[in-house]
Design an enzyme around this catalytic site. Sequence first.
Site, PDB file in Angstrom:
ATOM      1  CE  LYS A  42      -3.646   2.974   0.794  1.00 34.97           C
ATOM      2  NZ  LYS A  42      -4.488   2.855  -0.136  1.00 34.97           N
ATOM      3  CB  CYS A 125      -2.411   9.693  -4.128  1.00 34.89           C
ATOM      4  SG  CYS A 125      -4.087   9.323  -2.680  1.00 34.89           S
TER       5      CYS A 125
HETATM    6  C1  DHB Z   1      -5.714   6.393  -2.599  1.00 32.79           C
HETATM    7  C2  DHB Z   1      -6.077   5.959  -4.207  1.00 32.79           C
HETATM    8  C3  DHB Z   1      -5.465   6.444  -4.724  1.00 32.79           C
HETATM    9  O1  DHB Z   1      -5.325   6.362  -5.899  1.00 32.79           O
HETATM   10  C4  DHB Z   1      -3.893   6.123  -4.453  1.00 32.79           C
HETATM   11  O2  DHB Z   1      -2.708   6.419  -5.785  1.00 32.79           O
HETATM   12  C5  DHB Z   1      -2.902   6.307  -2.548  1.00 32.79           C
HETATM   13  C6  DHB Z   1      -3.943   6.463  -2.230  1.00 32.79           C
HETATM   14  C7  DHB Z   1      -6.362   5.814  -1.021  1.00 32.79           C
HETATM   15  O3  DHB Z   1      -7.040   6.567  -0.912  1.00 32.79           O
HETATM   16  O4  DHB Z   1      -5.785   5.631  -0.081  1.00 32.79           O
END
Ligand code: DHB
Length: 304
Positions: A42, A125
């Site tokens: 993540k 993001c």
């Molecule tokens: C999140 C969503 C994304 O598309 C990303 O690249 C990184 C984080 C999120 O909302 O956690």
Amino acid sequence: MQTTIASVTFEHPIFNAAGPLCVTTEELNAIGNSSSSAIVTKSCTRTSRDGNPEPRYRGVPLGSINSMGLPNRGYKAYINDTRVLKEHKKPIILSVSGLSLEDNCTIITAANASDADLLELNLSCPNVPGKPQVGYDFEQTDTVLAAVMKIAKKPLGVKLPPYFDFVHFEQVAKILNKHNVAFVTCINSIGNALYIDPVLEEPVIKPKGGFGGLGGQYIKPTALANVRKFSELLDCPVIGVGGIEKGVDVFEFILAGAHAVQLGTVFMEEGVGCFERIRKEFEDYCAKKGYTSVEDFRGKLKTL
Ligand code: DHB
């Protein structure tokens, strides 16, 4: 069906996308024990985050919408995890999404001493209120890459948002080639979509008034277009992501020029079994076509 990205070899081209089911050590070990050919973590920030208020993810008939808000355990936890995850004997990709250039530099400096094989810097993001997507600001993208490429001792690639204009593809590719990024992953979700429940007369997710990143089938043609364009314009390999649900989808992404693909929405909806199912479907499709290696057809999309 091996593939190589920045001198790192993957047993086959199908692994998880940063985002779904890769936050906890348990989830990362489950990916390690699955048929995913790599383990992507993540996206991490400097300090741990709870993320946005729930509900913040919804699977919908043609895909998903999310506004998670970067819930993660902070970079030190993921760097520690790389030591344990090494036991799975598959490439480890650390996804980095610092909230400032300074944070990204701190995380990448620490990641130099980790067991990650590749670093994927997330410039896309869409879900942190007040933080625009870096990948849509070309000057900032140039500045960030100049700084991080000086620090990174491991191959560093970037995760991009979708682009929709040929001039933008060319402008972005020029910057990425200038900084010698090791790979490009595209596309992140299509940012700030709105999915409405007409019965309840409300959005399906809570953060940001219901606006969130769109994934799944909705975005596959946009993802293929980005993979195609960038694989033509870039000096580095492209990893495709966006709406892959079946083996034939993997085939299409590689035909468009991808070296590998990542699974997002389908992994979230189906769990770790998706890697073995899609790998098998992909290999069966290749066998039917008489292809024995991805090089037989990578980038060889025909013209009409
Ligand atoms: C999140 C969503 C994304 O598309 C990303 O690249 C990184 C984080 C999120 O909302 O956690």
